[in-house]
Enzyme design. Structure first.
Site, PDB file in Angstrom:
ATOM      1  CB  CYS A 134      -0.724  -0.147   1.389  1.00 54.34           C
ATOM      2  SG  CYS A 134      -1.930   1.165   1.297  1.00 54.34           S
ATOM      3  N   PRO A 135       0.532   2.225  -0.776  1.00 52.08           N
ATOM      4  CG  PRO A 135       0.737   4.564  -1.823  1.00 52.08           C
ATOM      5  CD  PRO A 135       1.487   3.477  -0.671  1.00 52.08           C
TER       6      PRO A 135
END
Length: 189
Positions: free
Chosen positions: A17-18
């Protein structure tokens, strides 16, 4: 589960993430409305992240399949179909179709959503013919039978019902609001 059809695939394996969302967002800008994006990821958090992102952007999160520790996420790009006015006059509610199916389990339900949408969730025994293929596959349907047409929101099914009616089908009913609010029995591939 059989192979799920997508229009574009994005490889986000090994990324945390992201980055799966960043790659998804970039790929989504190049898709046309209604197309399906497959995102390959290994980050277990990507399931919740991509679902939340899709919902916040108005896209349809279809589901995730895990194969050999690789998550295959499927998202359908929004089309704005919810705003289109419906024109087919024969309409029934989901509850009415549920009632028919309880007494006639072999009633003809035509699902005109994309193959990936159908794969994750559909009414048992529904016939899958995506709207874009209906014109060339219309011969698979019997014009003498009652046909109940479903999609996600009732708009693609409205177009399909209009198309069938123009081809001489007289027993065609659009089911509204469709699979987005279906509470009856479902199955998947």
């Amino acid at each position: 589960m059989e192979t799920i059809k997508s229009d574009v695939s994005v490889d986000a394996k090994g990324l945390a993430c992201p980055m799966p969302i960043v790659k998804t967002k970039k790929a989504m800008t190049n898709l046309e409305g209604g197309q399906v994006l497959e995102i390959l990821a290994t980050d277990q958090g990507s399931r919740a992240d991509l679902q939340a992102w899709a919902d916040s952007m108005g896209h349809q999160y279809l589901g995730t399949v895990e194969i050999d520790k690789v998550l295959k996420h499927y998202i359908r790009k929004s089309t704005g179909e919810e705003a289109a006015p419906r024109q087919h006059t024969q309409v029934m509610s989901n509850a009415e179709l549920e009632s028919i199916l309880s007494s006639q389990p072999n009633a003809v339900v035509l699902d005109v959503r994309e193959a990936a949408e159908y794969a994750f969730n559909h009414i048992p025994n529904a016939i899958s013919i995506p709207l874009g293929e209906l014109e060339t596959r219309i011969g698979e349907l019997n014009s003498e039978q009652d046909i109940y047409v479903v999609c996600r929101t009732g708009n693609r099914s409205d177009f399909a019902a209009q198309q069938l009616t123009k081809q001489g089908f007289t027993k065609v009913t659009n089911v509204v609001p469709g699979m987005s609010e279906w509470t009856g029995n479902t199955t998947n591939l």
